[in-house]
Design an enzyme around this catalytic site. Structure first.
Site, PDB file in Angstrom:
ATOM      1  N   HIS A 127       0.335  -1.756   0.083  1.00  0.00           N
ATOM      2  CA  HIS A 127      -0.073  -0.334   0.066  1.00  0.00           C
ATOM      3  C   HIS A 127       0.869   1.537  -0.388  1.00  0.00           C
ATOM      4  CE1 HIS A 127      -3.483  -2.720   1.651  1.00  0.00           C
ATOM      5  NE2 HIS A 127      -3.393  -3.258   0.319  1.00  0.00           N
ATOM      6  N   CYS A 135       2.855  13.290  -7.138  1.00  0.00           N
ATOM      7  CA  CYS A 135       2.034  14.171  -7.618  1.00  0.00           C
ATOM      8  C   CYS A 135       0.988  13.684  -8.643  1.00  0.00           C
ATOM      9  CB  CYS A 135       2.404  15.076  -8.975  1.00  0.00           C
ATOM     10  SG  CYS A 135       1.534  16.456  -9.504  1.00  0.00           S
TER      11      CYS A 135
HETATM   12 ZN    ZN Z   1       3.275  17.709 -11.399  1.00  0.00          ZN
END
Ligand code: ZN
Length: 273
Positions: A127, A135
């Site tokens: 996990h 991002c």
């Molecule tokens: Zn980014």
């Protein structure tokens, strides 16, 4: 159960003594003694506050800035930053030093197995890890500490510095896929062991839970160490309910019985004939 003299313990000790390659799967229960609450136990985060599960849902996270602000607050206050590894984590380090740990699969994101002394390449983080950020738009990764410094400095939902996209901890939320390479390695480890130990996991989250069943189907013995019943208890050779900080060191300390026979597992290509 009959305590330490009961049949379950006797079988578990026998299996630990004769096992030559052990694959382990750990869940939140391994870290509760380090002060990190689990999710589904009697005092679990989601048991006490079902709404908290929404913070772990990727669609809510992307759609709702308020969910992200709350998620960053939770990350900043997470007990893992102050937590120390416990005797259960250290038992797996001892097992690895004995040369019998095939791989350690973990559902935990707290890196306590590594901090206890397991080499990072011995740990398959199913996990992900809360010590990194990723991002969601450009995939750039970075240390969580840098993101939390930005939160502390007044950015309640710090965007990606490269592209302005949404940043998140490098963990797998509900609705996100697990890393394909990690999954493949975990599957291989489940097939390539003669004993599979599931510790501190309710075995209700897939695909993590399925590795226990896969190992059992491939012929490995299964030992489940968990305070609460799991859906796989009936498949297990032994089920132990005592605290993991006692159970794991005791089992790892069982003297090893040498076997003259070669180890044959489904994960070993030389057995594929
Ligand atoms: Zn980014």
């Amino acid at each position: 159960m009959g305590g330490r003299d009961g049949a379950e313990w006797r079988r578990a000790r026998e299996l630990f003594g004769s096992a030559r390659r052990i694959t382990a799967l750990t869940g939140a229960g391994v870290s509760t003694a380090s002060g990190i609450p689990d999710f589904r136990g009697p005092n679990g985060v989601w048991t006490k506050n079902p709404a908290a599960q929404r913070l772990s849902d990727i669609d809510s996270y992307v759609a709702d800035p308020q969910v992200r602000v709350q998620a960053w607050r939770n990350r900043a206050e997470h007990p893992a930053w102050q937590a120390e590894p416990n005797a259960a984590h250290r038992a797996f380090v001892d097992l690895d030093r004995s040369g019998r740990l095939g791989a350690l699969l973990t559902q935990n994101i707290d890196e306590l197995h590594q901090r206890a002394g397991l080499a990072p390449d011995r740990v398959l983080e199913l996990h992900g890890t809360m010590f990194r950020t990723v991002c969601l738009d450009c995939g750039a990764t970075g240390p969580m500490s840098a993101a939390l410094e930005r939160v502390a400095a007044g950015e309640p939902d710090p965007p990606c510095r490269s592209c302005g996209g949404i940043l998140k901890s490098a963990t797998v939320s509900f609705g996100q896929s697990l890393d394909a390479d990690v999954l493949r390695s975990a599957q291989r480890a489940a097939l390539d062991c003669d004993l599979f130990v599931a510790a501190g996991t309710s075995l209700t989250v897939h695909p993590a839970a399925a590795f226990a069943e896969l190992a059992a189907k491939a012929g490995a013995d299964l030992i489940i160490c968990n305070a609460e019943p799991t859906p796989y208890d009936h498949v297990a050779a032994a089920v132990l309910r005592e605290p993991l900080v006692e159970v794991l060191p005791e089992l790892v300390a069982v003297p090893v019985v040498d076997s003259p026979d070669p180890l044959r597992t489904w994960g070993d290509p030389s057995t594929w004939s």
